[in-house]
Design a protein around this motif. Structure first.
Motif, PDB file in Angstrom:
ATOM      1  N   UNK A   1       0.186  12.295   6.881  1.00  7.81           N
ATOM      2  CA  UNK A   1       1.238  11.598   6.145  1.00  7.81           C
ATOM      3  C   UNK A   1       2.201  10.925   7.136  1.00  7.81           C
ATOM      4  N   UNK A   2       2.502  11.649   8.219  1.00  8.46           N
ATOM      5  CA  UNK A   2       3.409  11.100   9.231  1.00  8.46           C
ATOM      6  C   UNK A   2       2.783   9.878   9.909  1.00  8.46           C
ATOM      7  N   UNK A   3       1.496   9.963  10.188  1.00 10.35           N
ATOM      8  CA  UNK A   3       0.802   8.805  10.766  1.00 10.35           C
ATOM      9  C   UNK A   3       0.927   7.602   9.825  1.00 10.35           C
ATOM     10  N   UNK A   4       0.740   7.871   8.523  1.00 10.48           N
ATOM     11  CA  UNK A   4       0.823   6.776   7.549  1.00 10.48           C
ATOM     12  C   UNK A   4       2.223   6.161   7.551  1.00 10.48           C
ATOM     13  N   UNK A   5       3.250   7.036   7.651  1.00 12.64           N
ATOM     14  CA  UNK A   5       4.638   6.530   7.689  1.00 12.64           C
ATOM     15  C   UNK A   5       4.817   5.632   8.905  1.00 12.64           C
ATOM     16  N   UNK A   6       4.350   6.132  10.075  1.00  9.83           N
ATOM     17  CA  UNK A   6       4.538   5.367  11.318  1.00  9.83           C
ATOM     18  C   UNK A   6       3.651   4.120  11.354  1.00  9.83           C
ATOM     19  N   UNK A   7       2.571   4.130  10.583  1.00  9.10           N
ATOM     20  CA  UNK A   7       1.742   2.922  10.475  1.00  9.10           C
ATOM     21  C   UNK A   7       2.381   1.899   9.528  1.00  9.10           C
TER      22      UNK A   7
ATOM     23  N   UNK B   1       0.821  -1.202   0.000  1.00 11.78           N
ATOM     24  CA  UNK B   1       0.000   0.000   0.000  1.00 11.78           C
ATOM     25  C   UNK B   1       0.864   1.265   0.000  1.00 11.78           C
ATOM     26  N   UNK B   2       0.527   2.180  -0.895  1.00 12.54           N
ATOM     27  CA  UNK B   2       1.207   3.478  -0.990  1.00 12.54           C
ATOM     28  C   UNK B   2       0.187   4.544  -0.608  1.00 12.54           C
ATOM     29  N   UNK B   3       0.573   5.452   0.285  1.00 13.56           N
ATOM     30  CA  UNK B   3      -0.355   6.513   0.700  1.00 13.56           C
ATOM     31  C   UNK B   3       0.074   7.843   0.072  1.00 13.56           C
TER      32      UNK B   3
END
Ligand SMILES: NC(=O)c1ccc[n+]([C@@H]2O[C@H](COP(=O)([O-])OP(=O)(O)OC[C@H]3O[C@@H](n4cnc5c(N)ncnc54)[C@H](O)[C@@H]3O)[C@@H](O)[C@H]2O)c1
Length: 418
Positions: free
Chosen positions: A243-249, A233-235
């Motif tokens: 975006x930071x949440x997505x990175x940390x997820x 998955x790419x966000x």
């Protein structure tokens, strides 16, 4: 009784499906049983512009048991389940104006059919009833007690109306209740969007590069489920925090132009306009799949796709293949309308149980308290939100702990430490 549905002979199937959904909507069922006795909506006309699904069938039935006269039209031309619409008319005697695949002219005619009933409460999913009343049927505002709004995009439109001072009656933002967006937007949209993409294409998600535009409540639900099925998955985001949440997820985060070169499947859930545009289509690989699950069909720039294509053909139900001048093909799902409702059945009933419990209780609250409310957008009162989470847990047979007296005092005091 006036109505416009596809075919009344579909009612039997629709009724069975409404009953099936009811099995998973225990909170709404409890509300319906109370409404039946107390009739809190007696004498009130409720106009609903909602996706005409089995879950909406159960909500309409609940409002009717509460004493309301209910009128229904669709909140999207492609989301109507024709069997449900037929059953609402035949079995529940609810005037329903909705046909799957209706064109824009008929869609707005149906909205006006519902408004002809001169409602006292509007229940919207995308603010179309409110918007028509404010644009062309202002005379109806005087009799209005208030309205409710189901989705993020509708709430954004209504807040903008409040800010510009044009909102003519109070609205309760059902979307903003915790028991709505934390569950419906995340788990409901998450599962049903993946369901819609799979039903329309039968692709294997495992190993595919799956691009999700928007990491809000809906986007994170879709990302979570696509990852669960083995997709990479790419966000794509514009908000640094999300975006930071997505990175940390644990997701790959990158600009859309970069994602376009890698993606096999693209889905937008931003509530924004022209997220995927001409410059993006030009970078995509041959045979990619693009879909939208945001409220309006404006997130993919379809006119731009049409303009750069030399050929368009329908290759499966809900799949239009566009061939670009250089021969590359882009497959658009469900005409860019919310794919979970166009090609699948929308959110599962268990999650809509909470959303529609909020709708029913917000409607009752509006009927009792409208005199105290201004021309503003209000949150669902906290006591309603808390009650729904408690009842949902109970209906699932799940018990939780309670605070001891000592813990209550500790949490309320500042003197106590180590
Ligand atoms: N398909 C359904 O059944 C369903 C259900 C609920 C909500 N919705 C709709 O889905 C949409 C999203 O709802 P939500 O609750 O997730 O909203 P949200 O506000 O929580 O999330 C939207 C996200 O999109 C991001 N975004 C905005 N513009 C962008 C762009 N150009 N590129 C990338 N990201 C961008 C925002 O920063 C935000 O994080 C709304 O239109 C809402 O009405 C659809």
């Amino acid at each position: 009784m006036k109505y416009d549905v596809k075919n009344l002979s579909l009612a039997k199937k629709g009724r069975l499906r409404i009953e099936w959904a009811n099995e998973y909507m225990k909170v709404l069922e409890l509300i319906r049983m109370r409404f039946r006795k107390e009739k809190p909506l007696k004498g009130i006309k409720v106009a609903c512009c909602l996706h005409v699904t089995t879950e909406t069938g159960n909500l309409a039935w609940t409002l009717k048991e509460g004493g309301a006269d209910v009128f229904i039209c669709a909140s999207n031309p492609l989301s109507t389940q024709d069997d449900v619409a037929a059953s609402l008319v035949k079995d529940f005697k609810i005037p329903t104006f909705a046909v799957k695949g209706e064109d824009n002219k008929k869609y707005y005619r149906h909205i006006n059919n519902v408004l002809d009933a001169e409602p006292n409460i509007t229940m919207d999913d995308g603010a179309d009833l409110v918007s028509i009343i404010h644009k062309s049927r202002k005379d109806l505002a005087a009799r209005m007690l208030g309205g409710t709004e189901e989705t993020t995009t509708g709430v954004i439109r209504l807040r903008s109306m409040e800010k510009s001072g044009v909102l003519m009656y109070p609205i309760i933002a059902v979307n903003d209740a915790d028991t709505k967006h934390l569950f419906d937007n995340r788990y409901g949209t998450g599962q049903s969007t993946v369901d819609g993409i799979i039903r329309s294409t039968n692709i294997l998600l495992s190993g595919s590069n799956f691009v999700v535009c928007g990491y809000g409540w809906c986007g994170r639900g879709v990302a979570m489920r696509a990852r669960g099925m083995g997709a990479n998955v790419i966000i794509v985001e514009i908000d640094p925090l999300k975006a930071l949440e997505a990175v940390m997820d644990g997701y790959n985060v990158m600009p859309l132009k970069e994602a376009c070169r890698k993606g096999d499947v693209f889905v937008t859930l931003t509530g924004n306009i022209n997220v995927i545009r001409k410059e993006h289509f030009k970078l995509m690989k041959d045979g990619v799949i693009i879909a939208n699950s945001g409220h309006f069909n404006v997130e993919l720039d379809i006119p731009a796709l049409e303009a750069i294509s030399k050929k368009k053909r329908m290759v499966r139900e809900f799949v239009d293949e566009y061939t670009l001048r250089d021969g590359r093909r882009i497959n658009l799902l469900g005409e860019g309308r919310l794919i979970n409702l166009a090609a699948a059945e929308g959110h599962p009933a268990s999650v809509m149980d909470m959303s529609f419990a909020n709708q029913a209780l917000a409607c009752e609250y509006m009927a009792k308290n409208y005199k105290k409310l201004d021309r503003k957008v209000y949150k669902v009162p906290d006591f309603i939100d808390k009650r729904i989470s408690k009842l949902k847990l109970e209906s699932l047979g799940i018990k939780i702990d309670t605070l001891t007296e000592e813990q209550k005092i500790y949490l309320e005091s500042w003197e106590l430490g180590t």
